[in-house]
Design an enzyme around this catalytic site. Structure first.
Site, mmCIF file in Angstrom:
data_model
loop_
_atom_site.group_PDB
_atom_site.id
_atom_site.type_symbol
_atom_site.label_atom_id
_atom_site.label_comp_id
_atom_site.label_asym_id
_atom_site.label_seq_id
_atom_site.Cartn_x
_atom_site.Cartn_y
_atom_site.Cartn_z
ATOM 1 N N CYS A 49 2.296 53.589 -12.737
ATOM 2 C CA CYS A 49 3.607 54.259 -12.780
ATOM 3 C C CYS A 49 3.678 54.977 -14.119
ATOM 4 C CB CYS A 49 4.736 53.250 -12.621
ATOM 5 S SG CYS A 49 4.551 52.123 -11.218
ATOM 6 N N ALA A 50 2.971 56.088 -14.235
ATOM 7 C CA ALA A 50 2.574 56.620 -15.537
ATOM 8 C C ALA A 50 3.591 57.512 -16.233
ATOM 9 C CB ALA A 50 1.257 57.385 -15.390
ATOM 10 N N ALA A 51 4.412 58.256 -15.475
ATOM 11 C CA ALA A 51 5.316 59.217 -16.113
ATOM 12 C C ALA A 51 6.287 58.488 -17.045
ATOM 13 C CB ALA A 51 6.078 60.000 -15.046
ATOM 14 N N PRO A 52 6.645 59.104 -18.174
ATOM 15 C CA PRO A 52 6.347 60.480 -18.586
ATOM 16 C C PRO A 52 4.995 60.693 -19.260
ATOM 17 C CG PRO A 52 7.818 59.497 -20.173
ATOM 18 C CD PRO A 52 7.638 58.468 -19.087
ATOM 19 N N SER A 112 3.285 58.886 -22.154
ATOM 20 C CA SER A 112 2.856 58.558 -23.513
ATOM 21 C C SER A 112 1.840 57.410 -23.532
ATOM 22 C CB SER A 112 4.063 58.206 -24.387
ATOM 23 O OG SER A 112 4.836 57.196 -23.806
ATOM 24 N N LYS A 113 1.967 56.455 -22.611
ATOM 25 C CA LYS A 113 0.965 55.381 -22.539
ATOM 26 C C LYS A 113 -0.356 55.927 -21.994
ATOM 27 C CE LYS A 113 4.285 51.612 -21.724
ATOM 28 N NZ LYS A 113 5.442 52.465 -21.366
ATOM 29 N N ASP A 122 3.091 49.183 -15.480
ATOM 30 C CA ASP A 122 4.358 49.267 -16.216
ATOM 31 C C ASP A 122 5.428 49.700 -15.222
ATOM 32 O OD1 ASP A 122 5.906 49.227 -18.672
ATOM 33 O OD2 ASP A 122 5.950 51.407 -18.523
ATOM 34 N N CYS A 128 10.444 47.266 -19.419
ATOM 35 C CA CYS A 128 11.340 47.446 -20.568
ATOM 36 C C CYS A 128 12.654 46.732 -20.277
ATOM 37 C CB CYS A 128 11.549 48.912 -20.894
ATOM 38 S SG CYS A 128 12.014 49.936 -19.497
#
Length: 747
Positions: free
Chosen positions: A159-162, A164-165, A249, A302
């Site tokens: 679940c990559a967006a946006p 930065s990771k 994430d 988070c």
């Protein structure tokens, strides 16, 4: 909602006695914050989140930027910090390696609005835009550090967006690879929302990597692209898409981001995570399913809510049995303050607080699941089912014993805002010891999740705040900028008819371009099929013009384009280069019916340049700025070496006639180059006559266009400005060092 008088932009936390009581009961009941810490916890939540940022470890100017932060901004901003009541304006995060990540004691808004911070703001903005730095919440930087990524690893960011990771993972892969070589591994960055995929592409294109693939699949149904039989591989390098590392994430209620997004308080309630729990479990299980045996997965949120955190980890451990273990990483990053995971908690719903599943009335069991409780047991596995209480709406605290989880959840970690002035975060490190139980694999394959459509795309689900925040405050603005970039138009603007696609396919076949026509699965929003470039005339023309030897830097089979980059006449406009790992995954995806919805792949290496003065022997494809660092070490032609004076002069003037170079021999060499694209490489005065000069990752070079009488820089104004600034800083440092040396000699 009333406002905090110390900060009118933030809601007062809490805003009423009832809300204060609810928050207090929530935190004390779940044991996240101890009673003696409550005041400091609430005090830090009232303050805006400090801005944080990372220096790109693979950037040419990594050391320069780190020195500028240490020797310039740490001192120049100190007065402003004292005025704000802080001891330091900016400082490196003590737990992040090599002083590459920094914490400021100013919020993003303060940096933007405060006139005394304008120079610092412009510095951050410029270096971020050109890819030398990334603005990222400090706790968001933690998960990739525990993933233990190696350069040969296949990594999935589910679940990559946006992004930065993802950027961080790519840095790690490249940083640990051999100098001058491409990593053998790759990163697949996935997101279910095609608009957020555009944002992801915009963020990660600054990495200048050939080892990235961006996909637009549902995370809980991410395909493993397994071939049916060994004979189906057709000499492919891989027959199934499995990963050495997975970053899961997941979307969450986001209560750990309250300092950054205070508006969450308006919608927050103590049961906010219940509506996401099932999705989070399914996402984590799918991540483990596509993880190789021996591989590692990070599950992170988070959120500070144990229903989204420990309860999810406990459930996947129960489902996986002995095939997955929770890793103890308490000895890693010792300067990062974190709390161990909880082993007992209660579950809240609109009916009240529940100690165990048997206490939940039948009317509430659609929203409160057994997997949310520490034991994970149903009423059939416990004494006294739901009938015992009928449809009671709440349960007295002493009517049932509090459950304690028998799994080692203390190995999880929770980061709390008041420990190191951050946001809240939860992380669990999982190791796949053996294949998952067969029945779990079948469940993963057949599950048709009821909330399948866009549930993990930052939309509201069942009244729950669903968020995947990271740089959220600026996300909408960035989306508007990138959604209309080349190759990612909205489907409403796509005027290519089905007949037109068929005609285009025929022209591509005539050219020798292999176009992979996707299965009819409906229109992919914002996505375009990837096309392998097989035109030997184009490929050989590029190799000959730039002097590239195929054995050192293979082009055939590594060049791709997209339908959006092919004109109606079948002419290719942009060519992308992919690493061997990405090439293998592309071929596997084609062979099994293209279940991967590929949004972006590879690095833009060449772009069509229409120039009237281009002659027959001129290559019409110029090298792009982002592709130059990758291909330069393998070029033997069209290279011009220049000293600092001529290099900076060209950047400032943008175009210079051959006769106007400061060093005449540089102008003479430029005149000897073939018309078309070329590269200017910065060298010392002592190296000017000793070319060819060996290039490496620290080599500074720019793309140019050689005309009949002049040389023109092919770099954006922004990149020119940034490069001039960095070169000026270097010149000052050299001058200061020389002055110090002269002073020392005199003394």
């Amino acid at each position: 909602m009333s406002k905090d008088p110390s900060n009118p932009m933030l809601p007062l936390i809490p805003t009423s006695k009832s809300q204060s009581r609810q928050i207090l009961i929530s935190r004390s009941t779940t044991r996240i914050v101890k009673a003696k810490e409550w005041d400091s916890f609430m005090e830090i939540l009232r303050k805006p989140l400090p801005a944080a940022f990372r220096v790109n470890s693979n950037g040419q100017f990594c050391d320069d930027l780190r020195l500028k932060l240490e020797n310039d901004f740490m001192e120049s901003l100190q007065a402003e910090a004292v005025e704000s009541g802080e001891s330091e304006a900016i400082k490196p995060l003590p737990w992040y390696p090599k002083n590459l990540a920094w914490h400021s004691n100013f919020s993003r808004k303060e940096i933007r609005k405060n006139q005394t911070l304008e120079r610092f703001h412009e510095f951050l903005k410029l270096e971020t835009e050109v890819g030398n730095m990334t603005r990222q919440e400090s706790v968001s930087m933690v998960p990739p550090l525990f993933l233990d990524v190696h350069p040969d690893h296949f990594v999935l960011d589910m679940c990559a967006a946006p992004g930065s990771k993802t950027f961080q993972l790519l840095e790690i892969i490249h940083e640990s690879s051999e100098p001058g070589s491409l990593p053998n591994g790759m990163v697949v960055a996935n997101d279910v929302d095609y608009k957020r995929c555009n944002l992801l592409i915009h963020q990660t294109k600054r990495t200048c990597t050939t080892n990235l693939m961006v996909t637009n699949n549902e995370g809980q149904h991410f395909p493993n692209c397994k071939t049916k039989e060994a004979s189906d591989t057709n000499h492919q390098s891989i027959d199934q898409l499995l990963f050495d590392r997975v970053l899961c994430d997941v979307p969450c209620s986001g209560d750990g981001t309250l300092r950054k997004a205070p508006d969450i308080w308006r919608r927050w309630n103590s049961g906010s995570g219940n509506g996401l729990h099932s999705l989070q479990v399914v996402l984590a299980m799918r991540g483990l399913s596509v993880l190789k045996v021996g591989g590692r997965m990070i599950y992170s949120t988070c959120s500070m809510n144990p229903i989204e955190d420990e309860a999810v980890v406990a459930e996947i451990l129960r489902r996986c049995g002995c095939s997955v273990e929770l890793v103890d990483v308490s000895h890693k990053l010792p300067e990062l303050i974190r709390r161990p995971g909880l082993k007992k908690w209660k579950v809240h719903d609109r009916g009240g607080w529940y100690r165990s599943y048997k206490d939940v009335p039948k009317s509430q069991r659609d929203g409160v699941l057994k997997s949310m409780f520490p034991s994970g047991k149903s009423d059939k596995e416990s004494t006294g089912g739901g009938d015992r209480y009928g449809d009671m709406t709440s349960i007295s605290s002493d009517e049932s014993a509090e459950e304690v989880c028998d799994l080692p959840l203390e190995r999880c970690m929770r980061i709390l805002p008041h420990d190191q002035n951050t946001g809240g975060f939860f992380i669990a490190v999982l190791h796949k010891v053996s294949p998952l139980p067969e029945f779990q694999e079948k469940i993963n394959q057949r599950r048709n999740f009821s909330t399948r459509k866009n549930i993990n795309s930052c939309e509201a689900v069942s009244g729950t705040v669903v968020t995947k925040p990271e740089e959220g405050a600026e996300e909408d603005t960035i989306l508007e900028e990138v959604v209309s970039e080349n190759g990612f138009e909205h489907p409403e603007n796509d005027n290519i008819s089905e007949v037109g696609i068929v005609e285009l396919a025929q022209k591509l076949d005539d050219m020798g371009v292999r176009r992979e026509v996707p299965a009819m699965q409906g229109k992919w929003k914002g996505l375009y099929p990837v096309v392998f470039l097989r035109d030997e005339t184009v490929i050989n023309g590029i190799k000959t013009f730039y002097g590239i030897k195929d054995e050192s830097f293979p082009l055939y089979g590594h060049l791709v384009t997209r339908n959006s980059d092919i004109s109606s006449h079948g002419n290719v406009k942009r060519i992308y280069y992919v690493s061997k790992a990405v090439k293998d995954v592309l071929e596997l995806n084609f062979s099994v019916g293209k279940p991967l919805k590929i949004s972006s792949v590879g690095l833009k290496m060449f772009e069509k340049q229409s120039a009237k003065e281009c002659e027959a022997n001129c290559c019409s494809f110029r090298i792009t700025s982002e592709g130059l660092p990758v291909i330069l070490p393998y070029m033997t032609k069209q290279i011009l070496y220049a000293t600092m004076a001529d290099f900076k002069n060209l950047l400032q003037q943008k175009s210079i006639k051959f006769l106007d170079f400061i060093h005449p021999q540089i102008g003479e060499k430029a005149a000897e180059l073939a018309l078309g694209s070329c590269v200017m490489v910065l060298v010392d005065d002592t190296q000017l006559g000793s070319e060819p000069v060996k290039v490496n990752s620290s080599t500074i070079a720019i793309g140019c266009w050689k005309g009949k009488a002049s040389l023109t820089v092919m770099v954006t104004t922004l990149d020119c400005h940034q490069l001039i600034q960095r070169l000026s800083d270097r010149s000052k440092e050299v001058e200061n060092a020389e002055n110090c040396f002269k002073t020392a000699e005199t003394d």
